[in-house]
Design a protein around this motif. Structure first.
Motif, mmCIF file in Angstrom:
data_model
loop_
_atom_site.group_PDB
_atom_site.id
_atom_site.type_symbol
_atom_site.label_atom_id
_atom_site.label_comp_id
_atom_site.label_asym_id
_atom_site.label_seq_id
_atom_site.Cartn_x
_atom_site.Cartn_y
_atom_site.Cartn_z
ATOM 1 N N ARG A 3 0.844 -1.200 0.000
ATOM 2 C CA ARG A 3 0.000 0.000 0.000
ATOM 3 C C ARG A 3 0.879 1.249 0.000
ATOM 4 O O ARG A 3 1.979 1.248 0.542
ATOM 5 C CB ARG A 3 -0.902 -0.013 1.236
ATOM 6 C CG ARG A 3 -1.839 1.193 1.370
ATOM 7 C CD ARG A 3 -2.616 1.099 2.664
ATOM 8 N NE ARG A 3 -3.509 -0.046 2.680
ATOM 9 C CZ ARG A 3 -4.758 -0.039 2.235
ATOM 10 N NH1 ARG A 3 -5.279 1.085 1.739
ATOM 11 N NH2 ARG A 3 -5.504 -1.118 2.299
ATOM 12 N N SER A 58 0.326 5.808 0.030
ATOM 13 C CA SER A 58 -0.531 6.985 -0.103
ATOM 14 C C SER A 58 -0.128 7.757 -1.353
ATOM 15 O O SER A 58 0.993 7.667 -1.843
ATOM 16 C CB SER A 58 -0.386 7.887 1.128
ATOM 17 O OG SER A 58 0.920 8.440 1.182
ATOM 18 N N ARG A 59 -1.070 8.523 -1.871
ATOM 19 C CA ARG A 59 -0.763 9.361 -3.037
ATOM 20 C C ARG A 59 0.347 10.352 -2.698
ATOM 21 O O ARG A 59 1.213 10.635 -3.523
ATOM 22 C CB ARG A 59 -2.022 10.101 -3.493
ATOM 23 C CG ARG A 59 -3.078 9.189 -4.124
ATOM 24 C CD ARG A 59 -4.286 9.993 -4.561
ATOM 25 N NE ARG A 59 -5.321 9.134 -5.145
ATOM 26 C CZ ARG A 59 -5.803 9.274 -6.376
ATOM 27 N NH1 ARG A 59 -5.343 10.232 -7.152
ATOM 28 N NH2 ARG A 59 -6.749 8.469 -6.829
ATOM 29 N N GLU A 60 0.319 10.865 -1.477
ATOM 30 C CA GLU A 60 1.340 11.829 -1.080
ATOM 31 C C GLU A 60 2.728 11.196 -1.095
ATOM 32 O O GLU A 60 3.701 11.806 -1.535
ATOM 33 C CB GLU A 60 1.026 12.372 0.320
ATOM 34 C CG GLU A 60 2.039 13.395 0.796
ATOM 35 C CD GLU A 60 1.707 13.953 2.171
ATOM 36 O OE1 GLU A 60 2.544 14.670 2.724
ATOM 37 O OE2 GLU A 60 0.603 13.653 2.677
ATOM 38 N N ARG A 61 2.811 9.971 -0.638
ATOM 39 C CA ARG A 61 4.106 9.281 -0.636
ATOM 40 C C ARG A 61 4.612 9.102 -2.070
ATOM 41 O O ARG A 61 5.801 9.312 -2.342
ATOM 42 C CB ARG A 61 3.960 7.921 0.062
ATOM 43 C CG ARG A 61 5.196 7.040 0.035
ATOM 44 C CD ARG A 61 6.356 7.679 0.724
ATOM 45 N NE ARG A 61 7.460 6.741 0.909
ATOM 46 C CZ ARG A 61 8.720 7.101 1.086
ATOM 47 N NH1 ARG A 61 9.053 8.387 1.120
ATOM 48 N NH2 ARG A 61 9.666 6.191 1.256
ATOM 49 N N ARG A 111 -7.277 8.402 -1.428
ATOM 50 C CA ARG A 111 -6.069 8.811 -0.713
ATOM 51 C C ARG A 111 -4.885 7.885 -0.938
ATOM 52 O O ARG A 111 -3.746 8.301 -0.769
ATOM 53 C CB ARG A 111 -6.347 8.912 0.798
ATOM 54 C CG ARG A 111 -7.396 9.966 1.113
ATOM 55 C CD ARG A 111 -7.519 10.191 2.606
ATOM 56 N NE ARG A 111 -8.560 11.175 2.889
ATOM 57 C CZ ARG A 111 -8.384 12.481 2.816
ATOM 58 N NH1 ARG A 111 -7.199 12.964 2.480
ATOM 59 N NH2 ARG A 111 -9.370 13.317 3.076
ATOM 60 N N ASP A 112 -5.152 6.659 -1.270
ATOM 61 C CA ASP A 112 -4.026 5.752 -1.475
ATOM 62 C C ASP A 112 -4.408 4.668 -2.475
ATOM 63 O O ASP A 112 -5.519 4.642 -3.000
ATOM 64 C CB ASP A 112 -3.556 5.153 -0.145
ATOM 65 C CG ASP A 112 -4.663 4.434 0.613
ATOM 66 O OD1 ASP A 112 -5.692 4.113 -0.013
ATOM 67 O OD2 ASP A 112 -4.500 4.174 1.810
ATOM 68 N N HIS A 145 -3.414 0.293 -3.444
ATOM 69 C CA HIS A 145 -2.720 -0.900 -2.989
ATOM 70 C C HIS A 145 -3.008 -2.060 -3.929
ATOM 71 O O HIS A 145 -3.969 -2.045 -4.705
ATOM 72 C CB HIS A 145 -3.098 -1.254 -1.551
ATOM 73 C CG HIS A 145 -4.533 -1.630 -1.352
ATOM 74 N ND1 HIS A 145 -5.514 -0.699 -1.102
ATOM 75 C CD2 HIS A 145 -5.155 -2.836 -1.353
ATOM 76 C CE1 HIS A 145 -6.676 -1.313 -0.962
ATOM 77 N NE2 HIS A 145 -6.495 -2.603 -1.119
ATOM 78 N N ASP A 147 -4.055 16.629 6.157
ATOM 79 C CA ASP A 147 -3.816 15.639 5.099
ATOM 80 C C ASP A 147 -2.356 15.192 5.099
ATOM 81 O O ASP A 147 -2.052 14.004 5.001
ATOM 82 C CB ASP A 147 -4.175 16.221 3.728
ATOM 83 C CG ASP A 147 -5.669 16.188 3.454
ATOM 84 O OD1 ASP A 147 -6.287 15.145 3.705
ATOM 85 O OD2 ASP A 147 -6.212 17.203 2.997
ATOM 86 N N GLU A 201 -1.642 12.899 8.101
ATOM 87 C CA GLU A 201 -2.113 11.514 7.957
ATOM 88 C C GLU A 201 -1.204 10.730 7.018
ATOM 89 O O GLU A 201 -0.932 9.544 7.251
ATOM 90 C CB GLU A 201 -3.553 11.504 7.446
ATOM 91 C CG GLU A 201 -4.141 10.113 7.242
ATOM 92 C CD GLU A 201 -4.131 9.240 8.488
ATOM 93 O OE1 GLU A 201 -4.201 8.010 8.332
ATOM 94 O OE2 GLU A 201 -4.034 9.785 9.615
ATOM 95 N N GLY A 202 -0.720 11.397 5.968
ATOM 96 C CA GLY A 202 0.214 10.720 5.070
ATOM 97 C C GLY A 202 1.474 10.282 5.784
ATOM 98 O O GLY A 202 1.978 9.174 5.561
ATOM 99 N N GLU A 204 0.781 7.325 8.114
ATOM 100 C CA GLU A 204 0.685 6.085 7.348
ATOM 101 C C GLU A 204 2.062 5.494 7.087
ATOM 102 O O GLU A 204 2.245 4.278 7.116
ATOM 103 C CB GLU A 204 -0.026 6.347 6.020
ATOM 104 C CG GLU A 204 -1.529 6.308 6.103
ATOM 105 C CD GLU A 204 -2.049 4.912 6.392
ATOM 106 O OE1 GLU A 204 -1.476 3.945 5.878
ATOM 107 O OE2 GLU A 204 -3.015 4.796 7.152
#
Length: 671
Positions: A48, A50-53, A92-93, A95, A579, A582-583, A586
């Motif tokens: 998995r 996140s989009r931010e990662r 948000r993510d 996987h 936001d 939370e990223g 995660e």
């Protein structure tokens, strides 16, 4: 493909490929960044991200809107890919659906764990080159991640395969074990552990030609890939195997020494790093010579400020000279580098090896351009200095695993305590680590690092594993340890930072800020120290400086711990960027109770009330487990304890946390 097997298979060893096992067709995405996304998911433990990662990994040099647009474009390709039903893309993510994919690495590790030697040999026979070969150069952040992942997975594969071969005891397995080691040696040409075991098995099989061939392959691989000689230990084994006779190899019928065997290393001093002058290769001109000299001198100055290791400069190092200089150390390393002209600048290759074995523990390649020479040197020195200590700590920790320290030496006790604390899962484990540190101080009353570790344990209620007790005695002990350490080493940045934390928990804001600023002046390249100072500044409300220091710690440390990500998550949460917080949560997933509380508050601020409430229930359960009081704990007790663990002095940050916890479902009592 047989019934029940995953329909898609990743090839991760060598060039990245995605194979449709239903018909054997290569369905690798055309976009390299789409491949990178799938590769990242395939190597993540929970598949998995996140989009931010992903944005930070693959588009770190672009503006936020442009980066997110590029990510959406890559995800559009994946949505139209044949494997799309097995890829879950959410808001948000995203996987992978675990049961829909397999990989060559997964098969290899499964065969090793099952001791299925025949299948293991087949899996290795089809292995390609470096992990995710060909995906370099997509983004600097992705390259940094790939560098670490390659080392991590290569080490795991080698260790798991060696374990499977080493414990194979049947004579009939001898040839297949040798074949496995031959294939493994192709995968990692410079790992002397593989060659040593292979040579011993070749000798047992009476195949001296294979023994010599394996030795020569190792020698050529080390020279070609690392420009390094074979270690003296491997040379000695080679001589024994070719002139003395059989050397016993541990198998299932010859059990290993018990894990509690005494730690018998003679070293009683801290780790030693020997720095050799950098070598200028080719015609680098006056600027190239200047670069080599400044790098060498500035590195000595930067590393000399760190009390966690001793730094020696040796002009003309020989193996004998370095071993003599480091014989009393618990671990010793050699750092050298070369500078080569490269277009309008220079390419710098760095290498750190263990002096006792010659094993490579760290390497890095960097580029400096002519137009950026002087500022680039400063950044270069900072990155090297910041990387060295985490590498040394990880390596010494591995050396200490499974060993019982010698009671007469402080440093083995200290490092055994560090290993115990890193693997601690309970209050009893942490108390055991504290006991080792107390014994280390008895052995050496000037062992600063032991004082600092103990002060942290006592100042944080044994790493937030106790609540509902009188913290005053622990806080007083932490303060005494820090003041004693200051008397011993007043210019030690770690001492000043730890004392500042003691003042912070007492509510003495002025003394805490002074301590953190003094620590910053003394430890500009210590990544863990910068992160600790930055997290302290969050509690003092100095948010901009806190963010800058935590970000710098990430730049310097090639192996950032989960704590780094979680501390950054706390910053974002208290800065109002929920936001982003939370990223980071995660990614970090640190289980400590204070991080759990901030995450619950942050989720509530995001409007994700159901998730926040579920996390609050976990928080209550965790809090009950560490509660030491005579009466059952209430929500008010939990909130009071969280504010003790997170002594926020800024009214805005404190109010935001309490508001978030109340929205998450906790009954927050008035101050």
């Amino acid at each position: 493909m047989t019934a029940g097997e995953p329909p898609f298979r990743f090839r991760l060893l060598g060039d990245f490929r995605l194979i449709d096992d239903m018909d054997g067709i290569d369905c690798t995405p055309r976009s390299r960044k789409s491949c990178a996304i799938l590769a990242y998911l395939a190597l993540e433990p929970d598949r998995r991200a996140s989009r931010e990662r992903l944005v930070g990994l693959l588009w770190s040099d672009r503006g936020e809107e442009q980066a997110r647009a590029s990510l959406r474009q890559a995800l559009t390709e994946l949505r139209n890919h044949p494997s799309a039903p097995a890829i879950r893309i959410e808001r948000r993510d995203l996987h992978l659906i675990e049961e829909r994919f397999s990989s060559d690495i997964g098969r290899l590790l499964h065969c090793a764990a099952a001791s299925d030697l025949t299948a293991l040999a087949q899996a290795l026979d089809g292995a390609g080159g470096p992990i995710l070969d060909g995906l370099e150069g997509l983004d600097r952040s992705f390259d940094d991640w790939l560098f670490v992942e390659r080392q991590r997975w290569r080490e795991r594969i080698v260790q798991d395969v060696l374990n499977a071969v080493e414990y194979a005891g049947k004579p009939a397995d001898l040839d297949v074990c040798r074949n496995i080691l031959t294939a493994l040696q192709r995968l990692d040409t410079g790992d002397e552990r593989i060659a040593r075991l292979g040579m011993a098995l070749d000798q047992r099989a009476g195949d001296h030609a294979a023994l010599h061939r394996r030795y020569r392959q190792l020698e050529a691989g080390l020279r070609r890939d690392l420009d390094a000689p074979i270690s003296s230990d491997t040379e000695r084994l080679f001589r024994e195997l070719t002139t003395v006779g059989p050397v016993a190899v541990r198998t299932a019928n010859t059990p290993a020494q018990p894990s509690s065997a005494p730690f018998t290393r003679p070293g009683v001093e801290p780790p030693i790093l020997v720095i050799s002058p950098f070598t200028l290769i080719g015609d680098g001109g006056a600027d190239g010579a200047l670069l080599t000299g400044i790098c060498h001198d500035d590195l000595q100055t930067a590393l000399g400020c760190m009390r966690d290791l001793r730094v020696l400069s040796v002009e003309a190092p020989s193996a004998e000279r370095m071993k003599a200089a480091t014989s009393a150390s618990i671990a010793s390393y050699a750092l050298d580098g070369s500078v080569r002209a490269d277009g309008d600048g220079w390419r710098i290759n760095l290498r750190m090896t263990r002096i006792d074995s010659g094993f490579l523990v760290w390497t890095r390649q960097l580029t400096v351009r002519q137009a950026e020479l002087m500022p680039a040197i400063d950044d270069l020195v900072a990155r090297i200095a910041g990387a060295i200590l985490p590498v040394v700590e990880r390596d010494v920790g591995r050396l200490m695993e499974g060993s019982t320290p010698c009671e007469s030496s402080a440093y083995p006790l200290y490092f055994a305590a560090r290993t115990t604390l890193l693997g601690a899962t309970s209050l009893a484990d942490v108390r055991a680590g504290a006991d080792l540190l107390e014994r280390a101080i008895v052995q050496d009353s000037r062992l600063i690092n032991a004082y600092l570790q103990l002060a942290r344990l006592y100042n944080t209620d044994f790493m937030q594993l106790m609540a509902g007790h009188d913290p005053a005695p622990l806080r007083a002990r932490a303060f005494d340890l820090c003041t004693h350490a200051v008397a011993l080493e007043p210019t030690h940045g770690g001492v000043q930072s730890r004392l500042a934390w003691c003042y912070l928990r007492r509510g003495d804001v002025r003394q805490a800020m002074q301590g953190f600023m003094a620590a910053l002046d003394m430890t500009p390249f210590h990544a863990d120290g910068l992160n600790e100072i930055g997290f302290g500044l969050i509690h003092l409300g100095a948010m901009d400086d806190a963010h800058r220091l935590i970000a710098r710690a990430f730049e310097l440390n090639p192996f950032p711990s989960d704590e780094y990500f979680s501390d950054l998550a706390v910053f974002f949460a208290l800065a109002g960027d929920h936001d982003a917080a939370e990223g980071q949560f995660e990614i970090g997933r640190n289980p400590s109770i204070h991080y759990l509380a901030v995450r619950a508050a942050n989720l509530a601020m995001l409007g994700r009330k159901a998730e926040a409430q579920a996390l609050v229930e976990q928080l209550r359960t965790r809090f009950h487990a560490i509660w030491q009081g005579t009466q059952p704990p209430r929500d008010g007790d939990l909130v009071t304890t969280i504010l003790q663990f997170l002594p926020l002095q800024g009214a805005r940050e404190r109010s935001l946390l309490l508001d978030g916890l109340e929205r998450a479902g906790l009954h927050v009592s008035p101050d």
